[in-house]
Design a protein around this motif. Structure first.
Motif, PDB file in Angstrom:
ATOM      1  N   GLY A  98      10.561  18.887  19.957  1.00 11.94           N
ATOM      2  CA  GLY A  98      10.349  18.075  18.047  1.00 11.94           C
ATOM      3  C   GLY A  98      11.382  19.366  17.775  1.00 11.94           C
ATOM      4  N   LEU A  99      11.903  18.541  16.405  1.00 10.46           N
ATOM      5  CA  LEU A  99      12.749  19.312  15.247  1.00 10.46           C
ATOM      6  C   LEU A  99      12.260  18.982  14.510  1.00 10.46           C
ATOM      7  CD1 LEU A  99      16.080  17.702  16.584  1.00 10.46           C
ATOM      8  CD2 LEU A  99      15.543  19.741  17.035  1.00 10.46           C
ATOM      9  N   SER A 155      23.431  29.938   7.874  1.00  8.66           N
ATOM     10  CA  SER A 155      22.649  29.117   6.678  1.00  8.66           C
ATOM     11  C   SER A 155      21.876  28.247   8.021  1.00  8.66           C
ATOM     12  CB  SER A 155      24.444  28.311   6.640  1.00  8.66           C
ATOM     13  OG  SER A 155      24.335  27.726   7.529  1.00  8.66           O
ATOM     14  N   SER A 156      21.607  26.628   6.591  1.00  9.83           N
ATOM     15  CA  SER A 156      20.587  26.024   7.509  1.00  9.83           C
ATOM     16  C   SER A 156      21.316  24.669   8.102  1.00  9.83           C
ATOM     17  CB  SER A 156      20.071  25.356   5.858  1.00  9.83           C
ATOM     18  OG  SER A 156      21.150  24.568   5.546  1.00  9.83           O
ATOM     19  N   GLY A 157      22.793  24.069   8.053  1.00 16.03           N
ATOM     20  CA  GLY A 157      23.196  23.590   8.602  1.00 16.03           C
ATOM     21  C   GLY A 157      23.052  24.140  10.181  1.00 16.03           C
ATOM     22  N   MET A 158      23.682  25.802   9.942  1.00 21.66           N
ATOM     23  CA  MET A 158      23.853  26.135  11.694  1.00 21.66           C
ATOM     24  C   MET A 158      22.692  26.469  12.840  1.00 21.66           C
ATOM     25  SD  MET A 158      26.719  29.100   9.819  1.00 21.66           S
ATOM     26  CE  MET A 158      26.911  29.838  11.689  1.00 21.66           C
ATOM     27  N   PHE A 164      19.008  21.769  16.420  1.00 25.08           N
ATOM     28  CA  PHE A 164      19.283  19.937  17.386  1.00 25.08           C
ATOM     29  C   PHE A 164      19.883  20.083  18.881  1.00 25.08           C
ATOM     30  CE2 PHE A 164      20.875  16.069  18.379  1.00 25.08           C
ATOM     31  CZ  PHE A 164      20.258  15.207  17.377  1.00 25.08           C
ATOM     32  N   SER A 165      21.134  21.249  19.594  1.00 23.29           N
ATOM     33  CA  SER A 165      21.585  21.188  20.384  1.00 23.29           C
ATOM     34  C   SER A 165      20.705  21.488  21.326  1.00 23.29           C
ATOM     35  CB  SER A 165      23.168  22.359  20.323  1.00 23.29           C
ATOM     36  OG  SER A 165      23.642  21.961  21.482  1.00 23.29           O
ATOM     37  N   VAL A 166      19.660  22.579  21.248  1.00 27.98           N
ATOM     38  CA  VAL A 166      18.998  23.234  22.460  1.00 27.98           C
ATOM     39  C   VAL A 166      18.243  21.921  22.407  1.00 27.98           C
ATOM     40  CG1 VAL A 166      17.374  24.336  22.746  1.00 27.98           C
ATOM     41  CG2 VAL A 166      19.072  24.834  21.555  1.00 27.98           C
ATOM     42  N   ASP A 178      12.147  15.461  12.037  1.00 23.77           N
ATOM     43  CA  ASP A 178      11.543  14.605  10.777  1.00 23.77           C
ATOM     44  C   ASP A 178      12.368  16.062   9.651  1.00 23.77           C
ATOM     45  OD1 ASP A 178      10.067  14.702   8.358  1.00 23.77           O
ATOM     46  OD2 ASP A 178       8.691  16.667   9.590  1.00 23.77           O
ATOM     47  N   GLU A 179      13.016  15.196   8.983  1.00 18.53           N
ATOM     48  CA  GLU A 179      13.925  14.879   8.434  1.00 18.53           C
ATOM     49  C   GLU A 179      15.430  15.644   8.697  1.00 18.53           C
ATOM     50  OE1 GLU A 179      14.561  13.163   5.993  1.00 18.53           O
ATOM     51  OE2 GLU A 179      12.416  12.496   5.180  1.00 18.53           O
ATOM     52  N   ILE A 180      14.840  16.417  10.067  1.00 17.75           N
ATOM     53  CA  ILE A 180      16.799  17.220  10.165  1.00 17.75           C
ATOM     54  C   ILE A 180      17.685  16.773   9.983  1.00 17.75           C
ATOM     55  CG2 ILE A 180      16.478  16.505  12.577  1.00 17.75           C
ATOM     56  CD1 ILE A 180      16.115  20.415  12.635  1.00 17.75           C
TER      57      ILE A 180
END
Length: 246
Positions: A98-99, A155-158, A164-166, A178-180
């Motif tokens: 789950g993301l 940061s939120s981007g990092m 996501f990568s994991v 979810d909106e990620i």
């Protein structure tokens, strides 16, 4: 319409699911006392889900649509196991990644490297599996320079890149998003979307929540539109988008 058939057991099944939340109207002892003296209600029940039922077949890509407060994220958290229904059943078959929230499951005092192994273990990967895929995970995330930095400095981007990568390097049957994808720069968003399409082509089941209606109509063949905690429409994603825009 959904392509689940009697011959194919669904990956996800929700049966008459109900979920209520209690909203508090006071935030201190003083406010609680004054509200009690004035005989004002201290709490209100909010019906987040009201009899939601649907099946999702293996390999389906489904968009959960609806305005804020419609119940989309609550459904996603039910499927992931983060929340339990007050009544009804939520059944899943297979491994789930789950993301749902950027940085969820990350320990702020651990480095990116350490959090890769922590998150992979949470998602059901063995240490050996994680070691075998470690280089690919880091390369996809594009944060090699910061991999040994404590993630509280990310940061939120990092966070997004690493989470996501994991998730996409885990052997999963169901991927929840979810909106990620609204976080991060456009090149990385496109890279993520391409990877999601590859997972779908490989037969993985996708459930996506996003306010980017054009994106979900392209990515998902089916849309479930929620309104006030109920299923208002379940069918082709483009038709679901039309219903929502109308």
């Amino acid at each position: 319409m959904p392509r689940t058939s009697e011959a194919v057991a669904p990956r996800i099944r929700l049966v008459d699911v109900h979920k209520d939340f209690r909203l508090r109207h006071t935030h201190s002892i003083k406010e609680t006392f004054l509200a009690a003296v004035r005989r004002k209600p201290l709490t209100t029940d909010f019906h987040a889900l009201d009899g939601v039922s649907f099946d999702i077949a293996p390999g389906d890509a489904v968009a959960l649509l609806g305005f804020n407060g419609s119940g989309k994220s609550t459904v996603l958290k039910m499927i992931s196991g983060v929340l339990r229904p007050d009544s009804g059943e939520v059944l899943t078959r297979g491994r789930i990644a789950g993301l749902i929230e950027v940085g969820a499951g990350f320990h702020p005092d651990l480095s990116g490297r350490e959090n890769i192994f922590l998150n992979a273990a949470i998602l059901g990967m063995s240490r050996r599996e994680t070691e075998e895929r470690y280089d690919d995970i880091v390369a996809f995330s594009e944060i090699e320079r910061f991999i040994d930095t404590e993630v509280k400095h990310y940061s939120s981007g990092m966070f997004l890149r690493l989470a996501f990568s994991v998730a996409i390097h885990t052997e999963v049957d169901i991927l929840l998003i979810d909106e990620i994808l609204s976080v991060g720069d456009e090149p990385f968003q496109q890279k993520c979307l391409q990877r999601i399409r590859e997972l779908h082509a490989a037969g993985k089941t996708l459930v996506v929540v996003s306010h980017d209606l054009d994106m979900v109509s392209q990515l998902c063949e089916r849309g479930i539109l929620l309104r006030d905690g109920k299923v208002a429409f379940d069918g082709r994603s483009d038709l679901a988008v039309e219903r929502m825009r109308a």
